[in-house]
Scaffold this motif. Structure first.
Motif, short mmCIF file in Angstrom:
data_model
loop_
_atom_site.label_atom_id
_atom_site.label_comp_id
_atom_site.label_asym_id
_atom_site.label_seq_id
_atom_site.Cartn_x
_atom_site.Cartn_y
_atom_site.Cartn_z
N GLY A 322 25.96 -61.73 49.45
CA GLY A 322 24.77 -61.01 48.99
C GLY A 322 23.98 -60.32 50.07
N LEU A 323 24.53 -60.18 51.27
CA LEU A 323 23.83 -59.39 52.29
C LEU A 323 23.66 -57.95 51.79
N ILE A 324 24.71 -57.43 51.19
CA ILE A 324 24.63 -56.16 50.43
C ILE A 324 24.91 -56.53 48.98
N ARG A 325 24.04 -56.15 48.09
CA ARG A 325 24.18 -56.58 46.70
C ARG A 325 23.48 -55.63 45.75
N PHE A 326 23.81 -55.78 44.47
CA PHE A 326 23.07 -55.08 43.42
C PHE A 326 21.75 -55.80 43.21
N SER A 327 20.66 -55.11 43.45
CA SER A 327 19.34 -55.67 43.24
C SER A 327 18.34 -54.52 43.19
N THR A 328 17.07 -54.85 43.15
CA THR A 328 16.03 -53.82 43.19
C THR A 328 15.36 -53.85 44.55
N GLN A 329 14.71 -52.76 44.89
CA GLN A 329 14.03 -52.70 46.18
C GLN A 329 12.93 -53.76 46.27
N ASN A 330 12.20 -53.93 45.17
CA ASN A 330 11.15 -54.96 45.18
C ASN A 330 11.73 -56.36 45.32
#
Length: 481
Positions: A322-330
């Motif tokens: 999860g260092l790079i992942r699908f998420s939101t900026q917030n």
């Protein structure tokens, strides 16, 4: 005046010369585009990407060959001005459904982008799908990233020539099949295939097959990321639909920085390093050549190739995924849980888009379900507007176009109302074949003197003998002075 002119100073001229570098070469005003060699990657998102490739292409290549009754299941017959979509037969008068489809597509795009960014671009967009297919052929023929870069840097040889030609032959075959299939949605594909085998294809059919084949070959084989970055308008206006609660591919700066190389057994706290090992694999697998660690960029198509490759590196290093992942900026900035993320995704704008889109889909579905499978156009006969005929009756002549929107032959009965004593003096029953239209001349008569001079509204009543469909069309009956 002559003396003053002679004493005037000559105008200075500044020469314009091309700027040359140290080697004397011209400097281009345009940035040189470096060729991108995407590295192959495996992982859950790569699996989903190929699942969508198979799903979309099975539908695209297979749908024209699917039969519905005794015809092609999906056929947009422009010559006959009919659209066949499984059990529906649509005429030009049903253009409202095309408008509704475009509005639904636009709202779906707004909703999907507000929730998940450019996820459509990364997994189901035709440009991405065909680029994946062309890249797969390229990898099978020329090898993975390092092998392709080495091959391109070598001087021309027999091996290089054979590989390049073989790759382009396979690309051309796939592109031609794509163009042929696309035209098969507008011309019955079985007839088109027979005409192709007999070399009897029409000029326009040949043109459009070659046109779409060339578009596929050029876009997926050469332009690739240039289409996503510069030609597609979606990349430009997506920022108006994004906010900090939109799901995007993001890099966790707090966890990854400072980045740096290290061994697997190194103590990152002692080295004062983050989890990013600076391997640059996330850049190597990116189809648009960006570095996701530099933050959200409009070139990112959300394919998540960097997520897969980074998770693989984290597994090898023994770090959490999860260092790079699908998420939101917030969520990345504030360390939200999954529940908190979804709580912010379902924000007012998303709920409004969903409600409007759902209502529109229900309205279109209800309209299609209640749609009358009969269309009638009424045209007055201009040759004889009104005349007195045998028996002292006044007659008007009309032409009716009766369109049967069902898949079986129908018998329609024609009637009229609106004036006292009005009657149909011509044939009152007409037979129309399946999904056909027919022009019928209809004569209406009224007793002479039963109506005042002028234009009087009347109604044609056309109904199927089986009772399946009834329509009413307004017209006028002219009574001369």
């Amino acid at each position: 005046m002559i003396a003053a002119a002679a004493d005037a100073q000559p105008m200075k001229v500044i020469p314009i010369v091309p700027l040359a570098d140290d080697e004397g070469e011209m400097q281009s005003l345009y940035e040189a585009q470096k060729k991108i060699y995407p590295r192959s990657v495996t992982g859950r998102f790569a699996w989903w990407r190929w699942a969508f490739v198979w799903l979309t292409q099975v539908i695209f290549y297979g749908l024209p060959w699917l039969e519905w009754g005794h015809r092609q299941a999906v056929l947009f017959d422009l010559e006959a001005r009919r659209f066949y979509i499984f059990g529906f037969v649509l005429y030009p008068q049903d253009f409202i459904y095309l408008t509704a489809l475009l509005v639904i597509s636009a709202l779906s795009l707004f909703l999907f982008t507000a929730v998940a960014g450019r996820l459509w671009c990364g997994f189901a967009c035709p440009q991405t799908v065909y680029t994946e297919m062309f890249l797969w052929i390229e990898r099978k023929v020329e090898g993975d990233r390092t092998a392709r870069m080495k091959l391109d840097s070598q001087p021309m040889s027999m091996e290089k020539l054979v590989k390049k030609w073989f790759k382009h032959i396979l690309w051309g075959a796939l592109a031609m099949w794509t163009g042929f299939t696309f035209v098969g949605y507008f011309t019955p594909i079985r007839e088109l295939g027979l005409e192709f085998l007999q070399t009897r294809m029409g000029g326009w059919e040949v043109f459009w097959v070659l046109f779409y084949a060339a578009a596929t070959y050029g876009n997926a084989g050469f332009l690739r990321e240039q289409v996503c970055k510069y030609m597609c308008p979606y990349a430009r206006f997506q920022s108006a639909m994004f906010d900090k609660d939109t799901l995007v591919v993001g890099y966790d700066v707090a966890r990854g920085e400072p980045r740096g190389a290290r061994s697997r057994k190194a103590d990152i706290k002692q080295l004062q390093l983050g989890h990013c090992v600076d391997c640059s694999l996330c850049v190597q697998v990116c189809p648009t050549g960006i570095d996701i660690r530099e933050g959200l960029q409009y070139e990112c198509i959300g394919c998540a190739a960097c997520v897969d490759v980074c998770d693989g590196v984290m597994d090898k290093m023994g770090y959490p995924r999860g260092l790079i992942r699908f998420s939101t900026q917030n969520a990345i900035k504030r360390g939200w849980t999954r529940r908190e993320i979804w709580g912010h995704i379902l924000r007012p704008r998303v709920l409004i888009y969903t409600a409007v889109l759902g209502a529109l889909c229900l309205a279109v579905a209800f309209s299609l379900a209640m749609r009358t499978p009969l269309k009638v156009d009424v045209v007055r006969d201009r040759a004889a507007l009104s005349r007195i005929v045998e028996g002292g009756k006044l007659e008007n002549v009309y032409r009716l176009q009766i369109m049967n929107a069902t898949e079986r032959p129908q018998i329609y009965r024609i009637g009229a109302e609106g004036l006292q004593g009005i009657a149909v003096a011509s044939e009152t029953e007409v037979s129309v074949g399946p999904a056909e239209s027919r022009w019928v001349a209809v004569r209406l008569q009224i007793p002479y003197g039963s109506a005042a001079p002028g234009s009087h509204p009347i109604y044609f009543r056309i109904g199927a003998a089986s009772g399946d469909a009834h329509v009413s069309e307004k017209s006028v009956f002219l009574v001369p002075r």
